[in-house]
Design a protein around this motif. Sequence first.
Motif, short mmCIF file in Angstrom:
data_model
loop_
_atom_site.label_atom_id
_atom_site.label_comp_id
_atom_site.label_asym_id
_atom_site.label_seq_id
_atom_site.Cartn_x
_atom_site.Cartn_y
_atom_site.Cartn_z
N GLU A 123 -5.39 -5.19 -19.30
CA GLU A 123 -4.83 -4.82 -17.90
C GLU A 123 -3.76 -5.56 -17.55
OE1 GLU A 123 -9.06 -3.14 -15.82
OE2 GLU A 123 -8.59 -5.19 -15.52
N ILE A 124 -2.98 -6.32 -18.47
CA ILE A 124 -1.85 -7.03 -18.35
C ILE A 124 -0.82 -5.87 -17.80
CG2 ILE A 124 0.19 -8.19 -19.13
CD1 ILE A 124 -2.03 -9.92 -20.66
N ASP A 125 -0.69 -4.90 -18.76
CA ASP A 125 0.35 -3.78 -18.24
C ASP A 125 0.08 -3.29 -16.87
OD1 ASP A 125 1.43 -3.87 -20.63
OD2 ASP A 125 0.41 -2.25 -21.68
N LYS A 126 -0.93 -3.08 -16.35
CA LYS A 126 -1.32 -2.76 -15.05
C LYS A 126 -0.55 -3.57 -14.00
CE LYS A 126 -5.38 -1.04 -14.33
NZ LYS A 126 -6.82 -1.15 -13.89
N ILE A 127 -0.74 -4.82 -14.12
CA ILE A 127 -0.30 -5.77 -13.09
C ILE A 127 1.01 -5.82 -13.21
CG2 ILE A 127 -2.68 -6.33 -12.51
CD1 ILE A 127 -1.66 -9.11 -13.63
N VAL A 128 1.61 -5.98 -14.34
CA VAL A 128 3.01 -6.07 -14.83
C VAL A 128 4.21 -4.77 -14.12
CG1 VAL A 128 4.91 -6.18 -16.33
CG2 VAL A 128 2.86 -7.53 -16.71
N LYS A 129 3.57 -3.66 -14.16
CA LYS A 129 4.10 -2.33 -13.66
C LYS A 129 4.92 -2.58 -12.59
CE LYS A 129 3.79 2.46 -13.70
NZ LYS A 129 2.83 3.84 -13.94
N PRO A 130 4.34 -2.97 -11.31
CA PRO A 130 4.89 -2.82 -10.14
C PRO A 130 6.25 -3.70 -9.92
CG PRO A 130 2.56 -2.97 -9.61
CD PRO A 130 2.90 -3.18 -11.19
N ILE A 131 6.20 -4.94 -10.89
CA ILE A 131 7.33 -5.87 -11.05
C ILE A 131 8.32 -5.17 -11.75
CG2 ILE A 131 7.92 -8.11 -11.69
CD1 ILE A 131 5.32 -9.15 -10.83
N ILE A 132 8.02 -4.84 -12.90
CA ILE A 132 9.05 -4.07 -14.00
C ILE A 132 9.72 -2.91 -13.14
CG2 ILE A 132 9.28 -2.75 -15.95
CD1 ILE A 132 8.74 -5.58 -16.52
N GLU A 133 8.96 -2.36 -12.28
CA GLU A 133 9.68 -1.13 -11.54
C GLU A 133 10.43 -1.48 -10.47
OE1 GLU A 133 6.34 1.72 -10.97
OE2 GLU A 133 6.49 2.45 -12.96
N GLY A 134 10.43 -3.07 -9.92
CA GLY A 134 11.16 -3.31 -9.03
C GLY A 134 10.53 -3.09 -7.55
N ASN A 135 9.14 -2.86 -7.48
CA ASN A 135 8.18 -2.48 -6.36
C ASN A 135 7.57 -3.82 -5.80
OD1 ASN A 135 9.08 0.22 -6.55
ND2 ASN A 135 7.46 0.65 -7.81
N ALA A 136 7.60 -5.01 -6.38
CA ALA A 136 6.68 -6.12 -6.24
C ALA A 136 7.28 -7.32 -6.73
CB ALA A 136 5.41 -5.92 -6.24
N ASP A 137 7.24 -8.55 -5.86
CA ASP A 137 7.33 -9.85 -6.52
C ASP A 137 6.26 -10.34 -6.92
OD1 ASP A 137 10.46 -9.92 -5.88
OD2 ASP A 137 9.56 -9.71 -3.82
N ILE A 138 5.13 -10.15 -6.46
CA ILE A 138 3.86 -10.77 -6.85
C ILE A 138 2.76 -9.50 -7.05
CG2 ILE A 138 1.90 -12.35 -6.29
CD1 ILE A 138 4.01 -13.94 -4.97
N VAL A 139 1.85 -9.62 -7.83
CA VAL A 139 0.79 -8.60 -7.95
C VAL A 139 -0.56 -9.31 -8.08
CG1 VAL A 139 -0.11 -6.44 -9.22
CG2 VAL A 139 2.44 -6.76 -9.20
N ILE A 140 -1.32 -9.10 -7.22
CA ILE A 140 -2.75 -9.84 -7.26
C ILE A 140 -3.80 -8.72 -8.05
CG2 ILE A 140 -4.46 -10.69 -5.69
CD1 ILE A 140 -2.52 -11.23 -3.57
N GLY A 141 -4.20 -9.35 -8.92
CA GLY A 141 -5.37 -8.40 -9.60
C GLY A 141 -6.80 -8.42 -8.71
N TYR A 142 -6.86 -7.24 -8.05
CA TYR A 142 -7.86 -7.07 -6.75
C TYR A 142 -9.16 -6.83 -7.60
CZ TYR A 142 -10.68 -5.17 -2.96
OH TYR A 142 -11.50 -4.66 -1.93
N ARG A 143 -10.31 -7.58 -7.27
CA ARG A 143 -11.46 -7.43 -8.15
C ARG A 143 -12.73 -6.62 -7.23
NH1 ARG A 143 -12.50 -13.82 -8.34
NH2 ARG A 143 -11.66 -13.49 -6.23
N PHE A 144 -12.61 -6.41 -6.08
CA PHE A 144 -13.73 -5.98 -5.14
C PHE A 144 -13.82 -4.47 -5.13
CE2 PHE A 144 -12.69 -10.40 -3.78
CZ PHE A 144 -13.98 -11.03 -4.35
N GLU A 145 -13.60 -3.64 -6.29
CA GLU A 145 -13.91 -2.17 -6.00
C GLU A 145 -14.46 -2.02 -7.52
OE1 GLU A 145 -10.31 -0.01 -5.42
OE2 GLU A 145 -10.40 -0.63 -3.35
N GLY A 146 -14.92 -0.55 -7.39
CA GLY A 146 -15.47 0.06 -8.68
C GLY A 146 -16.82 -0.69 -9.12
N ASP A 147 -16.87 -0.81 -10.61
CA ASP A 147 -18.23 -1.31 -11.22
C ASP A 147 -18.11 -2.69 -11.33
OD1 ASP A 147 -18.77 1.62 -11.12
OD2 ASP A 147 -18.05 1.69 -13.11
N ASN A 148 -17.27 -3.52 -10.98
CA ASN A 148 -17.42 -5.04 -10.97
C ASN A 148 -18.84 -5.66 -10.25
OD1 ASN A 148 -14.83 -4.87 -12.41
ND2 ASN A 148 -13.76 -5.46 -10.51
N GLN A 149 -19.67 -6.20 -11.22
CA GLN A 149 -20.59 -6.72 -10.80
C GLN A 149 -20.48 -8.32 -10.36
OE1 GLN A 149 -23.63 -5.08 -10.72
NE2 GLN A 149 -22.13 -3.46 -11.15
#
Length: 300
Positions: A99-125
């Motif tokens: 999932e590195i690609d996923k949190i890198v993408k907003p920075i590569i596209e110039g849409n963010a300076d920091i991306v936080i991996g958000y854990r509290f959704e979906g099937d995360n136990q």
Amino acid sequence: MGKEEGKKIIVCIPGYNVAKVIRQLVMECRKYSDDVIVCDDGSIDDTASEAKKGGATVISHSKNSGKGAAMKSLFNISKYLKADVTITMDGDGQFLPQEIDKIVKPIIEGNADIVIGYRFEGDNQIPSYRKIGNKLLDKMTNMASELRFRDTQSGFRAYSSKAIDLINFESEQFGADTEILIDASRKGLKIVEEKVTVLYNTGEKTSTKNPISHTGEVVNSLVELIALRRPLRYLGTPGMVLTSLGLAFAILTIGLFNHDRYFSIPMTMLALGCFVIGVMLILMSVVLFSIGRAMRKGYS
């Protein structure tokens, strides 16, 4: 997406006694980055040698100094290597390198300076006690930063080179994650969140400290930051309320004495206590406000 053409991506992993999982973690991270740096924070197992076997560049602390200290070392290395994007990931294997690609993408596209991996959704136990503790810390961090982060304690993040250059933090313990976000928001860096997967059944401890100790460290750091950032609101206002209550109790005590010739010691102690504590809070707020203003001028 894989490694980005023309963009240098480095994964930085703080690790303490994670020898059983670090080699495989490093090998997976190398598929999605140009280099992997592991900071062995005084481990007493084979964390350093296992990380090297996985292909990581390893820097070692002679003693266990804390996550914040490891992050400082890793940020310094990232600056030296002139990384375009720096990924930070906990060394216990609870996050997926895929999932590195996923949190890198907003920075590569110039849409963010920091991306936080958000854990509290979906099937995360996620264990309930962790959810409760993290939500408490999230609210306190949002109070200090005046932003609406949903996961301030996530160890899976991406930073642009601009963010790495600008961010300053003092904490050498778990409070560093929070302090980084507060400093970044104060400096106008754009911060976004991206949903990620988190695993808590890795077979390894997913924290080097128990939840109470971890939360205590972060709360202590947050209280200091909040008091320094908004002293007039969080110290001065309560101080004025307590001072007013002290004066009110004093007037009641004097009125009672004039009317009934009865001197109430409990009422007098309450009046003095409220007044003294209130005045101390007001004075502290003024001093901290002055310090904070001087620090802001120093940064500008």
